[in-house]
Design a protein around this motif. Structure first.
Motif, PDB file in Angstrom:
ATOM      1  N   TRP A 150      -5.605  10.119   2.280  1.00 21.32           N
ATOM      2  CA  TRP A 150      -5.711   8.842   1.080  1.00 21.32           C
ATOM      3  C   TRP A 150      -4.418   8.609   0.580  1.00 21.32           C
ATOM      4  CZ3 TRP A 150      -9.771   5.979   0.417  1.00 21.32           C
ATOM      5  CH2 TRP A 150     -11.034   6.302   1.012  1.00 21.32           C
ATOM      6  N   ARG A 151      -4.150   7.601   0.430  1.00 24.48           N
ATOM      7  CA  ARG A 151      -2.668   6.982  -0.452  1.00 24.48           C
ATOM      8  C   ARG A 151      -3.012   6.049  -1.334  1.00 24.48           C
ATOM      9  NH1 ARG A 151       0.489   6.118   5.312  1.00 24.48           N
ATOM     10  NH2 ARG A 151       0.603   8.173   6.149  1.00 24.48           N
ATOM     11  N   TYR A 152      -2.090   6.085  -2.375  1.00 21.21           N
ATOM     12  CA  TYR A 152      -2.332   5.142  -3.680  1.00 21.21           C
ATOM     13  C   TYR A 152      -1.194   4.505  -3.667  1.00 21.21           C
ATOM     14  CZ  TYR A 152       0.954   7.820  -6.226  1.00 21.21           C
ATOM     15  OH  TYR A 152       2.182   8.563  -6.398  1.00 21.21           O
ATOM     16  N   PHE A 167      -3.871  -2.014  -8.509  1.00 15.09           N
ATOM     17  CA  PHE A 167      -3.928  -0.673  -7.898  1.00 15.09           C
ATOM     18  C   PHE A 167      -4.738  -0.697  -6.565  1.00 15.09           C
ATOM     19  CE2 PHE A 167      -7.580  -0.920 -10.548  1.00 15.09           C
ATOM     20  CZ  PHE A 167      -8.525  -0.149  -9.454  1.00 15.09           C
ATOM     21  N   ASN A 168      -4.274   0.236  -5.665  1.00 17.33           N
ATOM     22  CA  ASN A 168      -5.229   0.272  -4.556  1.00 17.33           C
ATOM     23  C   ASN A 168      -5.202   1.602  -3.987  1.00 17.33           C
ATOM     24  OD1 ASN A 168      -3.042   0.530  -2.285  1.00 17.33           O
ATOM     25  ND2 ASN A 168      -2.606  -1.570  -3.126  1.00 17.33           N
ATOM     26  N   VAL A 169      -6.225   2.255  -3.383  1.00 22.27           N
ATOM     27  CA  VAL A 169      -6.236   3.478  -2.630  1.00 22.27           C
ATOM     28  C   VAL A 169      -6.497   3.117  -1.174  1.00 22.27           C
ATOM     29  CG1 VAL A 169      -6.709   4.983  -4.644  1.00 22.27           C
ATOM     30  CG2 VAL A 169      -8.683   3.990  -3.377  1.00 22.27           C
ATOM     31  N   TYR A 190      -9.284  -1.898  -3.935  1.00 18.38           N
ATOM     32  CA  TYR A 190      -8.389  -2.352  -4.844  1.00 18.38           C
ATOM     33  C   TYR A 190      -8.968  -3.009  -6.140  1.00 18.38           C
ATOM     34  CZ  TYR A 190      -9.495  -6.726  -2.649  1.00 18.38           C
ATOM     35  OH  TYR A 190     -10.218  -7.907  -2.013  1.00 18.38           O
ATOM     36  N   THR A 232       0.727  -1.101  -0.057  1.00 20.25           N
ATOM     37  CA  THR A 232      -0.013  -0.245  -0.075  1.00 20.25           C
ATOM     38  C   THR A 232       0.858   1.113  -0.010  1.00 20.25           C
ATOM     39  OG1 THR A 232      -0.092   0.085   2.449  1.00 20.25           O
ATOM     40  CG2 THR A 232      -1.823  -1.066   1.137  1.00 20.25           C
ATOM     41  N   GLY A 267       3.907   4.331  -5.188  1.00 21.51           N
ATOM     42  CA  GLY A 267       2.905   4.811  -4.307  1.00 21.51           C
ATOM     43  C   GLY A 267       3.080   6.104  -3.608  1.00 21.51           C
ATOM     44  N   LEU A 305      -2.050  10.628  -1.683  1.00 23.13           N
ATOM     45  CA  LEU A 305      -3.251  10.870  -3.007  1.00 23.13           C
ATOM     46  C   LEU A 305      -3.715  12.496  -2.690  1.00 23.13           C
ATOM     47  CD1 LEU A 305      -4.563   9.696  -5.479  1.00 23.13           C
ATOM     48  CD2 LEU A 305      -6.316   9.019  -4.096  1.00 23.13           C
ATOM     49  N   LYS A 332      -9.482  -0.006   2.330  1.00 20.31           N
ATOM     50  CA  LYS A 332      -8.565   0.034   1.226  1.00 20.31           C
ATOM     51  C   LYS A 332      -9.524  -0.500  -0.097  1.00 20.31           C
ATOM     52  CE  LYS A 332      -5.729  -3.689   0.807  1.00 20.31           C
ATOM     53  NZ  LYS A 332      -4.357  -4.500   0.944  1.00 20.31           N
TER      54      LYS A 332
END
Length: 1022
Positions: free
Chosen positions: A290-292, A319-321, A334, A252, A282, A285, A332
């Motif tokens: 929020w992260r990607y 991909f995932n956020v 994905y 992540t 990664g 975001l 999460k």
């Protein structure tokens, strides 16, 4: 409520609840952060280290500078653990309060490879360190995965003790056996008793025989870690997977942007090339937490074995956020897009199992048996609506696997202290399979009598048309080169006709061209709630799945030269009535049977509802008692279309008892001069419906006692589990007949282990016992254009074993690692039905062999106390590595002991070993790795597929042959009861004598380990 409705309602309500909880999360008034850096013993940053807050689901991977950050943490006390493959985990305490809201924690990790303090979520109802777990656990993080340079998912799983993996088929198609659990059935499901998972949910909720689950899973730089659970804990923590769980967890994003680009170039032993590009990145975001993370791979591989086409080509994107909040909250979202074409390597002929000497013209390291073949064939499914409908088979297409995934993972805590965990996923899986199965080796002169007797004997006593008189003898074939038209040989019986050149030798290949299309829509949901009351952690949950399958299989028969990547041959017959008339035994591409080897048109639904309860009782700081129940309801419904053979007469030709097509009306095209469509299977309007359900209760009790000096623990577990049939059961069985309910297998397991973790020595020793009962056994016997099913028997097995994981660091920078499994797997009961070389038709249109009463000479045999085939008594893995400045050389050696290749225990495969070697060099942000898989280019034999005798079984082979049993005179080593007193006197069943087959020069069919691969990788971390 129906399971399908329950599944849909469950998913909808759980998703609605998840997002409503998320929307109600208000930023707490008092929040803090924990940041820091993770260093190795030389105080160098450790990218890719795992940092986890114990007691929560919050975890992160360090960036390229070894840094990490947890944001939005409520005031309180936190235990933070940092871990890295090969290094000793470290736990530190952080207190966030009004005085200090922002905490800096740095970690210095020394070498230690078993990570006993690492927190594991798979197979546990709450995050638990490995040392304190009540289950058998092995973990691999990305650094360890990268070091092994595995050629596929199955290859990577060889690192897990207790698991024997046959990965000789290539990147996909692995067979995984955990703790001796095996039906002993040939070509069984690759992951029959275990669950292959991504992000905590199965890759597929139901399994298919040729659609092996690892065909829809790939490992690349987006993979963060592997958590493997062995044994009984899986019975209550996973659906229909009593043997274990292999859960791949993706990386992540972190607060800081980072990533990796990796390029690999490889050279196979046959001098063909491999190219692979991987990337992942990664970061943050937005400013609201929020992260990607995104990445994937693309590769092109000409093949570990020489092929007339590219073996593997394609890739995936993942991909995932994600977002984290206070009290361990995390969400999460994905997705995955997999579009990959792969090859499933088949068996190769050898002269001896002991020496492994390849048959002349073949090479164990480089040969394969795939013809380059393309053909247009009438479409069985569509012919009812469109008489001119066709389908195309092209071997260059290989196996096209597609998997489109969208999923959600949510963890949060309610105001009343309930921990909520929600996981949901939908997968759209498609498989277009165009490769070859069921290879046969046939004497050149008699090949057509085996594969298409209808084509050879239309003239035996009745002509191909009623007005023609009987002929004095059958016709015999002439073989041609389809490209040049040259005669390759003409035969009468076993012998070539004098004066006609024989360019074919003694044998021909016959095989089935399998054109298979599977489409699976798979919806899964797992919702649970946990709460701590006093010293008890109670968990209750519901897992549901709904899978809809559309399966269409066609099998055509082809005859070719007996050579690597064989070239098809064309077959013609001269008419005994009119010498100028030529009958076509095959089409121009070498097809001797259009769709006469098998046809499946099935639609089915698999529904599962699993209710589970668990109590983890921590009686004090050292002792934990864990007890769980799982009630599973599995429902399978759908239908299978029937088929018939158009323009077929029921007349019997020549008194041979072959019936149904010998005196025929021209087959599909109505032309008696084209024999290759005489047995064409055409879809009809008959539907064989099925609607079966299975219910059972799994139970498991475990404990862990961690000694007061905190460096050792003992654990144990007792489990009663069950295994319901997969959808493959309905596909593979029941040809034009009612579909019966399958059986539920019972699995009992015991395990007791000791774990030790101190200074430079870490090890885990686990003894286990497993019992498998109610094993269904049937032999599917190909016989010409037919498949015959022997009557079922129900059997049992048991396994005792010992698993060992050991890591020792005698001096700094040097590590030694050893994993092994010692086991004894035997059938406690196995009743084998022996058809004595003759079979009885099970469907109205199946060909009856020339015997007035085929049941009269059948008999049962007992294989009680025989060893379970394909399970070695010992297999182990030893690794050594040394950090020499910027360089790190390492070796990995795998040993697999001798094992039986059949349940009769008359054929064994010798032991073999594989040596891998590598060296890596790190220059700042650049990592260069040189790797040699199978450095010595060994050719150990992994799988045995008989001697290619049509109508036979690998069970019915022995030195001196298998002897037909008589009820009154059994002989010194026969263990059976004849069915009928009319059985003949003792005699060797043909063809079962391995000695006789050796004298004839008949080859064995085996699949060796994958040959050497040399590779060079360059990774850039930013």
């Amino acid at each position: 409520m129906k399971p399908s409705n329950l599944t849909s309602l469950s998913v909808a309500l759980h998703l609605l609840f998840s997002f409503s909880v998320l929307s109600q999360q208000l930023p707490p008034a008092r929040l803090g952060t924990i940041t820091g850096v993770v260093l190795d013993a030389q105080q160098r940053p450790l990218p890719g280290a795992n940092v986890v807050i114990l007691g929560t689901t919050r975890g992160i991977i360090t960036n390229s500078q070894g840094q990490y950050e947890f944001q939005r943490l409520s005031f309180g006390t936190y235990k933070v653990i940092a871990s890295f493959q090969g290094l000793r985990s470290v736990t530190r305490l952080a207190i966030i309060d009004e005085i200090q809201q922002d905490i800096t924690l740095s970690f210095l990790l020394n070498e230690n490879a078993l990570e006993m303090e690492e927190v594991v979520v798979t197979g546990n109802f709450l995050p638990t360190s490995k040392l304190e777990s009540t289950a058998g656990i092995t973990t691999l993080n990305y650094a360890s995965i990268e070091e092994r340079a595995a050629r596929g998912t199955g290859d990577l799983l060889t690192a897990i003790p207790g698991s024997f993996v046959d990965n000789s088929a290539g990147e996909v198609g692995a067979q995984v056996f955990t703790r001796g659990l095996s039906t002993g059935q040939n070509n069984q499901l690759g992951f029959r008793y275990v669950s292959l998972q991504e992000e905590g949910l199965p890759v597929m909720s139901t399994q298919l025989g040729f659609g092996v689950v690892d065909m829809f899973h790939r490992v690349d730089v987006t993979t963060g870690r592997l958590e493997a659970i062995r044994g009984g804990a899986a019975s209550v923590t996973a659906a229909n997977a009593p043997g274990g769980i292999f859960n791949f967890i993706s990386r992540t994003g972190s607060a800081e942007s980072n990533g990796t680009v990796k390029f690999t170039a490889g050279l196979n032993a046959n001098n063909s090339g491999l190219f692979r590009l991987e990337a992942e990145t990664g970061g943050a975001l937005n400013s609201r937490g929020w992260r990607y993370h995104a990445g994937g791979f693309y590769r092109q591989d000409a093949g570990a074995r020489t092929l007339p086409f590219i073996a593997n080509q394609g890739g995936q994107f993942k991909f995932n956020v994600s977002k984290e909040w206070s009290k361990g909250g995390q969400i999460k979202l994905y997705g995955k897009i997999l579009n990959d074409r792969v090859t499933f390597y088949k068996h190769i002929p050898v002269l001896s199992l002991t020496s492994g000497e390849a048959y002349p013209g073949f090479d164990l390291q480089t040969s394969s048996t795939f013809p380059l073949l393309s053909n247009t064939i009438p479409d069985s499914k569509e012919l009812m609506e469109n008489p001119s409908a066709t389908r195309t088979f092209d071997s260059k297409n290989g196996i096209r696997a597609k998997n489109y995934v969208a999923g959600l993972s949510l963890q949060t805590t309610t105001a009343k202290g309930w921990k909520v965990n929600e996981m949901a996923k939908i997968s759209l899986i498609k498989q277009d399979y165009q490769q070859f199965q069921n290879s046969f080796i046939m004497p050149t002169g008699l090949a057509m009598t085996i594969f298409n007797p209808v084509a050879l004997f239309p003239f035996a006593s009745a002509g191909p048309l009623p007005e023609l008189p009987a002929a004095p003898a059958p016709a015999f074939p002439t073989y041609y080169d389809p490209q040049t038209g040259d005669i390759l040989g003409r035969f009468q019986g076993f012998n070539a006709v004098p004066g006609v050149p024989n360019a074919l030798g003694n044998y021909l290949y016959g095989f089935g061209g399998l054109a298979m299309n599977n489409a699976l829509t798979d919806l899964m949901n797992d919702f649970s709630m946990s709460k701590t009351i006093s010293n008890h952690q109670f968990t209750a949950g519901l897992f549901t799945s709904a899978a809809s399958l559309d399966a269409l299989w066609n099998v055509d028969f082809i005859v070719s030269r007996f050579e690597p990547n064989p070239r098809p041959v064309q077959v013609r017959f001269a008419s005994p009535y009119a010498p100028l008339t030529v009958y076509a035994g095959s089409d121009a591409q070498g097809y001797v049977g259009y769709n006469n080897g098998g046809y499946v048109n099935m639609k089915g639904n698999a529904r599962t509802a699993s209710f589970y309860l668990n109590d983890s009782w921590k009686t004090n700081d050292y002792f934990t008692l864990d007890a769980g129940l799982r009630y599973e309801f599995v429902k399978h419904s759908g239908h299978k279309k029937g088929w018939d053979v158009p323009n077929e007469s029921d007349a019997i030709a020549g008194g041979l008892g072959l019936g149904n097509g010998l005196a025929n009306n021209g087959g599909l095209d109505g032309n008696p001069l084209t024999a290759y469509d005489f047995r064409f299977r055409k879809d009809n309007s008959v539907r064989y419906n099925f609607d079966h359900s299975y219910q059972y209760l799994n139970a498991s009790v475990g404990f862990n006692y961690r000694f007061r000096y905190n460096t050792a623990a003992v654990y144990g577990r007792a489990t009663l589990g069950n295994k319901a049939p997969e959808m493959d059961y309905y596909i593979q069985n029941f040809v034009n007949q009612p579909i019966e309910k399958g059986t539920v297998e019972q699995i009992k397991q015991l395990e007791f282990g000791y774990r030790f973790d101190e200074n430079n020595l870490t090890y885990s020793l686990t003894g286990f016992y497993s019992s498998l009962q109610n094993i269904l056994f049937q032999v599917f016997i190909p016989s010409g254009t037919s498949t015959v099913f022997t009557p079922p028997t129900f059997n049992s097995s048991r396994t005792y074993g010992l698993e060992f994981e050991w890591v020792y660091i005698p001096v700094q920078k040097l590590y030694l690692k050893f994993t092994s499994t010692l086991q004894n797997a035997r059938f406690t009961k196995f009743t084998y039905y022996n058809s004595n070389g003759t079979t009885t038709p099970q469907a109205p249109t199946e060909t009856q062999l020339p015997l007035a009463n085929p049941l009269a000479d059948d008999f049962y045999e007992s294989f009680d106390n025989n060893k379970v085939n394909d399970i070695p008594n010992f297999h182990g893995n030893f690794s050594i590595g040394y950090q020499l400045g910027k360089l790190k050389p390492y070796l990995n050696w795998t040993y697999v002991g001798e094992r039986y290749a059949n349940r009769r225990n008359t054929v064994s495969l010798p032991s073999y070993s594989v040596l891998n070697a590598g060296i890596s060099a790190k220059f700042g942000s650049v990592l260069i790795t040189a790797m040699a898989n199978n450095l010595l280019n060994g050719s150990g034999l992994v799988s045995f597929d008989g001697v290619g005798v049509p109508g036979g079984s690998i069970e019915d082979m022995a030195e001196g042959g298998v002897i037909s049993q008589n009820p009154t005179n059994f002989g010194p080593n026969l263990k059976g009861v004849a069915i009928n007193s009319a059985s003949p006197s003792l005699s060797v069943i043909a063809p079962t004598d391995l000695n006789a087959m050796k004298q004839q020069g008949r080859p064995y069919m085996v699949r060796p380990i994958l040959p050497r691969l040399l590779s060079l990788s360059v990774s850039y971390v930013f």
